[in-house]
Design a protein around this motif. Structure first.
Motif, mmCIF file in Angstrom:
data_model
loop_
_atom_site.group_PDB
_atom_site.id
_atom_site.type_symbol
_atom_site.label_atom_id
_atom_site.label_comp_id
_atom_site.label_asym_id
_atom_site.label_seq_id
_atom_site.Cartn_x
_atom_site.Cartn_y
_atom_site.Cartn_z
ATOM 1 N N UNK A 1 42.554 40.367 41.486
ATOM 2 C CA UNK A 1 41.532 41.107 40.529
ATOM 3 C C UNK A 1 42.184 42.772 40.324
ATOM 4 N N UNK A 2 43.442 43.064 40.503
ATOM 5 C CA UNK A 2 43.709 44.390 40.922
ATOM 6 C C UNK A 2 45.477 43.981 39.916
ATOM 7 N N UNK A 3 45.141 42.563 39.028
ATOM 8 C CA UNK A 3 46.537 42.811 38.503
ATOM 9 C C UNK A 3 46.324 42.598 37.143
ATOM 10 N N UNK B 1 58.005 48.359 31.981
ATOM 11 C CA UNK B 1 58.575 47.733 30.925
ATOM 12 C C UNK B 1 57.952 47.232 29.801
ATOM 13 N N UNK B 2 58.059 46.845 28.606
ATOM 14 C CA UNK B 2 58.046 46.280 27.947
ATOM 15 C C UNK B 2 57.968 44.621 28.055
ATOM 16 N N UNK B 3 59.074 44.421 28.717
ATOM 17 C CA UNK B 3 59.454 42.614 29.411
ATOM 18 C C UNK B 3 58.313 41.820 30.515
ATOM 19 N N UNK B 4 57.325 42.994 30.820
ATOM 20 C CA UNK B 4 57.052 42.648 31.676
ATOM 21 C C UNK B 4 55.618 41.301 31.668
ATOM 22 N N UNK B 5 54.409 40.350 33.607
ATOM 23 C CA UNK B 5 54.793 39.457 32.577
ATOM 24 C C UNK B 5 52.873 39.529 33.942
ATOM 25 N N UNK B 6 53.140 41.001 34.759
ATOM 26 C CA UNK B 6 52.333 41.091 35.636
ATOM 27 C C UNK B 6 53.153 42.059 36.267
ATOM 28 N N UNK B 7 51.782 43.478 36.326
ATOM 29 C CA UNK B 7 51.823 44.325 36.891
ATOM 30 C C UNK B 7 50.458 44.275 38.298
ATOM 31 N N UNK C 1 43.441 52.128 40.608
ATOM 32 C CA UNK C 1 42.201 53.224 40.014
ATOM 33 C C UNK C 1 42.999 53.601 38.314
ATOM 34 N N UNK C 2 41.301 53.868 38.028
ATOM 35 C CA UNK C 2 40.955 53.506 36.449
ATOM 36 C C UNK C 2 42.022 54.372 35.817
ATOM 37 N N UNK C 3 43.116 55.314 36.221
ATOM 38 C CA UNK C 3 43.664 55.943 35.649
ATOM 39 C C UNK C 3 45.147 55.376 35.952
ATOM 40 N N UNK C 4 45.484 54.675 36.609
ATOM 41 C CA UNK C 4 46.655 53.253 36.465
ATOM 42 C C UNK C 4 45.782 52.461 35.652
ATOM 43 N N UNK C 5 44.814 52.061 34.774
ATOM 44 C CA UNK C 5 44.646 50.640 34.220
ATOM 45 C C UNK C 5 45.356 51.724 32.482
#
Length: 284
Positions: A149-151, A256-262, A267-271
């Motif tokens: 749930x953090x991806x 990167x623009x080609x991202x499938x998953x991060x 943290x909320x600032x990361x989101x």
């Protein structure tokens, strides 16, 4: 043959019409059945004209109400032209009165929660229970993905990357160790790995892994597949899958623009960074 031609030629027009009708309409029905069977067979392989299906099971805890509501927004505004995708939240057994009440409301309102018959845990069998339960209580999907749930998963790039891949015996994700590009080296990271439905059915039915359900869940899945000599088709989607910049050494890199998953969005600032980078709130 001569007698048959004379007989047909001597039939009234009505009977000739009847023979033509039987041949072209009634006689054509077995061809339609044959065509249907062919579709079932070829559906096991990539078909650029047919949407395939994915179940994304996000393993989370019952008490993470805010996170679930936020993720509903994140996935609710995404769509795929390539695949039919269902996103479900996977919980362990509910143990508190407030969980039963509030999760019960979520289930009635959103119909996107799976409650497993196991205690809430990370590495004590929850992932095994999730996969092994699906063939008994779920519709059939082409693929099942287990995610944290953090991806953040971008569903269209995910489905596009799966489009040319096999529909059977497939194990897909981000291979560990981080600096490896070989999907057969170890196992796929627990951030989000995907199995074809035949492997889900195998997990549910085999006794080979019965004594290997406790331990690091992503590492165990790789071990199961190796023990059963399964997943001959493996695909590591690097660099499109990765950990958030600066969170995990060699597993991390810039967005990167080609991202499938991060992964590792704690943290909320990361989101917020992710939402802005991928223009999730863009309206035009």
């Amino acid at each position: 043959m001569k007698r048959r031609r004379v007989f047909v030629a001597g039939l009234p027009t009505f009977f000739l019409f009847l023979l033509v009708y039987i041949f072209f309409y009634i006689g054509a029905k077995p061809l339609l059945l044959s065509s249907s069977k062919t579709t079932v067979i070829t559906a096991k392989f990539p078909d650029k004209h047919t949407k395939f299906s994915i179940l994304i099971g996000i393993l989370t805890r019952a008490d993470n109400y805010d996170r679930r509501h936020f993720l509903r927004l994140v996935y609710g505004i995404q769509s795929s032209s390539t695949a039919n995708i269902d996103v479900k939240f996977v919980l362990g057994r509910l143990t508190k009165p407030e969980q039963m009440a509030l999760v019960g409301l979520e289930m009635k309102r959103f119909d996107d929660i799976i409650v497993l018959n196991c205690s809430e845990n990370m590495n004590s069998g929850k992932t095994y229970t999730f996969f092994s339960s699906l063939p008994h209580c779920s519709r059939r999907y082409d693929y099942v993905m287990k995610a944290d749930d953090d991806v953040f998963i971008r569903v269209e790039p995910l489905s596009v990357s799966l489009k040319p891949l096999p529909r059977q015996d497939l194990y897909y994700g981000f291979v560990i160790p981080c600096n490896s590009m070989n999907p057969f080296v170890e196992y796929m990271s627990g951030m989000g790995f995907l199995l074809s439905w035949d492997l889900v059915e195998w997990i549910a039915s085999t006794q080979i892994i019965a004594n290997y359900t406790h331990g690091p869940e992503d590492k165990l899945v790789g071990k199961w597949l190796n023990m059963g000599k399964k997943a001959k088709n493996r695909f590591s989607n690097k660099p499109a899958m990765y950990d958030y910049p600066g969170t995990n050494g060699k597993c991390s890199h810039d967005l990167i623009p080609e991202t499938v998953a991060v992964h590792r969005l704690k943290k909320w600032d990361q989101w917020l960074h992710v939402i802005e980078f991928f223009n999730l709130t863009k309206t035009t």
